[in-house]
Design a protein around this motif. Sequence first.
Motif, PDB file in Angstrom:
ATOM      1  N   SER A 394       0.826  -1.211   0.000  1.00  0.00           N
ATOM      2  CA  SER A 394       0.000   0.000   0.000  1.00  0.00           C
ATOM      3  C   SER A 394       0.857   1.258   0.000  1.00  0.00           C
ATOM      4  N   SER A 395       2.035   1.207   0.617  1.00  0.00           N
ATOM      5  CA  SER A 395       2.935   2.362   0.586  1.00  0.00           C
ATOM      6  C   SER A 395       3.450   2.600  -0.826  1.00  0.00           C
ATOM      7  N   ALA A 396       3.771   1.521  -1.535  1.00  0.00           N
ATOM      8  CA  ALA A 396       4.237   1.659  -2.917  1.00  0.00           C
ATOM      9  C   ALA A 396       3.162   2.282  -3.785  1.00  0.00           C
ATOM     10  N   VAL A 397       1.932   1.801  -3.659  1.00  0.00           N
ATOM     11  CA  VAL A 397       0.841   2.340  -4.467  1.00  0.00           C
ATOM     12  C   VAL A 397       0.623   3.816  -4.159  1.00  0.00           C
ATOM     13  N   SER A 398       0.629   4.172  -2.902  1.00  0.00           N
ATOM     14  CA  SER A 398       0.420   5.572  -2.515  1.00  0.00           C
ATOM     15  C   SER A 398       1.524   6.469  -3.060  1.00  0.00           C
ATOM     16  N   CYS A 399       2.758   6.027  -2.931  1.00  0.00           N
ATOM     17  CA  CYS A 399       3.883   6.824  -3.436  1.00  0.00           C
ATOM     18  C   CYS A 399       3.813   6.983  -4.946  1.00  0.00           C
ATOM     19  N   LEU A 400       3.389   5.954  -5.634  1.00  0.00           N
ATOM     20  CA  LEU A 400       3.290   6.027  -7.094  1.00  0.00           C
ATOM     21  C   LEU A 400       2.250   7.048  -7.525  1.00  0.00           C
ATOM     22  N   VAL A 401       1.156   7.164  -6.776  1.00  0.00           N
ATOM     23  CA  VAL A 401       0.161   8.187  -7.096  1.00  0.00           C
ATOM     24  C   VAL A 401       0.754   9.580  -6.910  1.00  0.00           C
ATOM     25  N   ALA A 402       1.472   9.788  -5.809  1.00  0.00           N
ATOM     26  CA  ALA A 402       2.083  11.100  -5.567  1.00  0.00           C
ATOM     27  C   ALA A 402       3.128  11.428  -6.632  1.00  0.00           C
ATOM     28  N   LEU A 403       3.941  10.453  -6.992  1.00  0.00           N
ATOM     29  CA  LEU A 403       4.928  10.673  -8.039  1.00  0.00           C
ATOM     30  C   LEU A 403       4.260  10.948  -9.384  1.00  0.00           C
ATOM     31  N   MET A 404       3.120  10.303  -9.628  1.00  0.00           N
ATOM     32  CA  MET A 404       2.347  10.569 -10.838  1.00  0.00           C
ATOM     33  C   MET A 404       1.986  12.044 -10.946  1.00  0.00           C
ATOM     34  N   VAL A 405       1.532  12.609  -9.846  1.00  0.00           N
ATOM     35  CA  VAL A 405       1.145  14.021  -9.839  1.00  0.00           C
ATOM     36  C   VAL A 405       2.349  14.898 -10.145  1.00  0.00           C
ATOM     37  N   GLU A 406       3.431  14.657  -9.447  1.00  0.00           N
ATOM     38  CA  GLU A 406       4.601  15.505  -9.636  1.00  0.00           C
ATOM     39  C   GLU A 406       5.179  15.367 -11.038  1.00  0.00           C
ATOM     40  N   ARG A 407       5.268  14.134 -11.509  1.00  0.00           N
ATOM     41  CA  ARG A 407       5.806  13.919 -12.854  1.00  0.00           C
ATOM     42  C   ARG A 407       4.938  14.588 -13.909  1.00  0.00           C
ATOM     43  N   GLY A 408       3.628  14.451 -13.757  1.00  0.00           N
ATOM     44  CA  GLY A 408       2.715  15.035 -14.726  1.00  0.00           C
ATOM     45  C   GLY A 408       2.772  16.548 -14.744  1.00  0.00           C
ATOM     46  N   VAL A 409       2.826  17.165 -13.566  1.00  0.00           N
ATOM     47  CA  VAL A 409       2.884  18.629 -13.499  1.00  0.00           C
ATOM     48  C   VAL A 409       4.195  19.140 -14.066  1.00  0.00           C
ATOM     49  N   ARG A 410       5.272  18.450 -13.773  1.00  0.00           N
ATOM     50  CA  ARG A 410       6.567  18.902 -14.277  1.00  0.00           C
ATOM     51  C   ARG A 410       6.627  18.820 -15.809  1.00  0.00           C
ATOM     52  N   GLU A 411       5.997  17.809 -16.381  1.00  0.00           N
ATOM     53  CA  GLU A 411       6.051  17.694 -17.846  1.00  0.00           C
ATOM     54  C   GLU A 411       5.046  18.605 -18.531  1.00  0.00           C
ATOM     55  N   LEU A 412       3.803  18.614 -18.049  1.00  0.00           N
ATOM     56  CA  LEU A 412       2.741  19.324 -18.746  1.00  0.00           C
ATOM     57  C   LEU A 412       2.577  20.764 -18.295  1.00  0.00           C
ATOM     58  N   GLY A 413       3.016  21.087 -17.087  1.00  0.00           N
ATOM     59  CA  GLY A 413       2.623  22.345 -16.469  1.00  0.00           C
ATOM     60  C   GLY A 413       1.336  22.107 -15.702  1.00  0.00           C
ATOM     61  N   LEU A 414       1.125  22.876 -14.667  1.00  0.00           N
ATOM     62  CA  LEU A 414       0.017  22.623 -13.746  1.00  0.00           C
ATOM     63  C   LEU A 414      -1.337  22.711 -14.430  1.00  0.00           C
ATOM     64  N   ARG A 415      -1.547  23.753 -15.207  1.00  0.00           N
ATOM     65  CA  ARG A 415      -2.880  23.961 -15.766  1.00  0.00           C
ATOM     66  C   ARG A 415      -3.246  22.871 -16.773  1.00  0.00           C
ATOM     67  N   LYS A 416      -2.304  22.448 -17.576  1.00  0.00           N
ATOM     68  CA  LYS A 416      -2.602  21.398 -18.550  1.00  0.00           C
ATOM     69  C   LYS A 416      -2.763  20.041 -17.860  1.00  0.00           C
ATOM     70  N   PHE A 417      -1.965  19.825 -16.818  1.00  0.00           N
ATOM     71  CA  PHE A 417      -2.148  18.593 -16.046  1.00  0.00           C
ATOM     72  C   PHE A 417      -3.534  18.590 -15.416  1.00  0.00           C
ATOM     73  N   ALA A 418      -3.905  19.704 -14.797  1.00  0.00           N
ATOM     74  CA  ALA A 418      -5.201  19.781 -14.129  1.00  0.00           C
ATOM     75  C   ALA A 418      -6.348  19.616 -15.125  1.00  0.00           C
ATOM     76  N   LYS A 419      -6.207  20.197 -16.302  1.00  0.00           N
ATOM     77  CA  LYS A 419      -7.253  20.085 -17.311  1.00  0.00           C
ATOM     78  C   LYS A 419      -7.418  18.631 -17.752  1.00  0.00           C
ATOM     79  N   LYS A 420      -6.304  17.947 -17.990  1.00  0.00           N
ATOM     80  CA  LYS A 420      -6.391  16.548 -18.409  1.00  0.00           C
ATOM     81  C   LYS A 420      -6.959  15.678 -17.291  1.00  0.00           C
ATOM     82  N   ALA A 421      -6.618  16.028 -16.043  1.00  0.00           N
ATOM     83  CA  ALA A 421      -7.069  15.227 -14.906  1.00  0.00           C
ATOM     84  C   ALA A 421      -8.465  15.600 -14.442  1.00  0.00           C
ATOM     85  N   GLY A 422      -9.027  16.677 -14.996  1.00  0.00           N
ATOM     86  CA  GLY A 422     -10.358  17.113 -14.597  1.00  0.00           C
ATOM     87  C   GLY A 422     -10.388  17.796 -13.251  1.00  0.00           C
ATOM     88  N   ILE A 423      -9.306  18.506 -12.912  1.00  0.00           N
ATOM     89  CA  ILE A 423      -9.203  19.175 -11.614  1.00  0.00           C
ATOM     90  C   ILE A 423      -9.488  20.663 -11.795  1.00  0.00           C
TER      91      ILE A 423
END
Length: 786
Positions: A394-423
């Motif tokens: 469960s720790s691995a799964v949780s960390c992977l979700v957090a890393l997903m967020v950071e990786r996505g924001v760093r590549e796409l930029g926050l607004r584009k990440f949020a738009k794709k994620a529906g946030i």
Amino acid sequence: MKLIKAAAAALNQTPLAWEQNKANILGAVAQARHEGVSLLCLPELCITGYGCEDAFHSAGVSRMALRVLGEIVPETKGMIVAMGLPVLHGDALYNAVCLAVDGRIAGFAAKRFLAGEGLHYEPRWFKAWPEGKQSEIPIEGRTYPFGDVYFDCGEVKIGFEICEDAWVASRPAAAQAFKGVDIILNPSASHFAFGKHEVRKRLVLESSRAFGVTYIYANLLGNEAGRVIYDGDTLIGSAGKLAACGPRFSFADFRVTSAVIDIETARMGRARAAGYAPMAKHKRRECVREPFTFPPVKPQAHPSESRAGVSPALSQSRAGVPPAFPQGRAGVSPASSQSKAGVSPAFPQGEPWEKSDHLKEEEFARAIMLGLFDYMRKSRSKGFVVSLSGGADSSAVSCLVALMVERGVRELGLRKFAKKAGIELPKDGRAESPDPVRSAGFSPSVRGRAESPDPVRSAGFSPSVRGRSESPDSVRSAGSSPLAHGRAESPDSVRSGGISPLAHGGAESLDPVRSAGFSPLVRSLLTCVYQSTANSSTVTRDAAREVAEAIGAEFLVFGVQNLVKKYVDMVGQGIGRKLTWEKDDLALQNIQARVRAPGVWLIANLRGALLLATSNRSEAAVGYATMDGDTCGGLSPIAGIDKAYLRKWLEWLETEGPQGLHPIPALAAVNAQQPTAELRPPSQSQTDEKDLMPYEVLDVIERAAIRDKLTPLEVLQTITPRFPQFTQKDLVLWIERFFRLWSRNQWKRERYAPSFHLDDENLDPKTWCRFPILSGGFEKELRGSL
């Protein structure tokens, strides 16, 4: 010289998502045109999506595919574009590629060898096209060449190998080379597996060398249909040299990777080859001639690649969403460093992380991150819920979700990440700055770069310092952040939660995600729930809390012991006796796991989130899981990975982490533990390996018995020299235990939530490893040979 600019595009498609798939294709075409590309190769079945399954049997699907093709082709004016789709011809359905030339259809090449192993079931839907046969297909009043064909466009000959075609002994490229084909396009839908990138690279390089051609490989990208992850490999090889290698595991909708190639250099290579004997005549129908004028391309020399006739200085990768590429150790630059055009530096040998000493760890992290992101947005989920036990899975799964967020924001930029994620991002009333991450109130930092005097506080929040005493409200105090689900808190509320500012210039924070500024966004997408019973320990509770705080997740604590007691008392009264550990061990363990399910399901329903199951492949192999308990969830992201490797990966994540991101030191509290279900009373000192066997042994037995299909005796003969530290008696016991548990628990594997395919050793009975639910259980083999 005859220089042309060619490209391969990776597309993140979705089965039957006609408009989105078309938009991605047109986006890649437009991006390639902007770069001056004349020839573009798109992936296999990219119009429909590869994973349509039995929907391919619908005549309406093939009709719609042709309709969408008709909408795309006019947009290819001035270019040559190859795109995959299913084509119904006669009484059979074929996996085909359309070559569009200058805004018109030139013809269709059909796949000759169908993938029918592992998770691929192409023979169920398609027919293989016979070698050397050509036909014509009528479409809206016109007929087009179809079948085993190649194309002559502006005196440049173009042939095809469609994915599996390239992996068989009698591959089409050999015959095409003798027909003088200059460029071979390989539109693929090749699932990710550890180490597969290097295999593909060797294929591209050796094909270009052996056949004297330019070889262009384009793969799908992302989690297309649920279980399969595509890494977006794009490769261009010419005369045995690698001209371009695109980035993998991108969060963008598409990636275009291009290079300038010299057709004459490849031709002269064939001319010099003593074993090359070109055919003097060709069948008229197999070569489709289309007029096309390639625009002039300026050469740019590159000393290390000049012999290949390649100009890698012109090679580049562009994304459907502007990318950020590695700079130094950080590996990913912040959004503010991106150019408007979205151009990324070319890496002919791949991105820097591809050369990591921990490549498997990097691939595992990046594959799961991308798989989770695509699953979340394509399923329209509003985040994830994890029952965080404080253990490894469960720790691995949780960390992977957090890393997903950071990786996505760093590549796409926050607004584009949020738009794709529906946030929905907080509206602060400020004009958007060139850095969309900072302007939105988030402040991601890249280690080694200069920061503002107090970037964390300026974003409106500060990381918590681990080790502080808890507040009375254990639910709110854990993982608390001043931006919870889009609601900004006042400075007073931040301080009252025990959150202190990051001292600028001090030692690196023990809370890297929060100090980087991603905590509010992680918290809005990830809820972790620790559910304690009388058998839970403070060790796992503290570990769960530390991990949740470190990654910025919302952390809830539910006490479920009263529910356990009520069920046990109710059943005891019903059957007329008290349940005891001496008589009812397994039942008393399972009820604790099952009682934990309704609460996390309720949280997931309230949030519109996806509940993630946390079982691993080792547990699935022997059924070491409680159905409707710890297996609950809509997705099981790590069910394709073995426990021994997962523990090794967590140690790497604790101390190093993916390039461009960071380690998570809080995992030390998890890695220090022996894996345990914590379902028996503490006095029994329960551990997984006591119940089963050492995980390293279990995983080797699983591969030998299930992947390699060895008998129990053959398994014993195979593993004995590998584990000299264990007695023969122990090995025999563990082999017997494995085969019996494997056979008895197929019904559990049938009910697991969908899992990601990460290697070619998956146990998923729906797509990879089939075994009868009811069987003899190897009893004769076990009695007679061990």
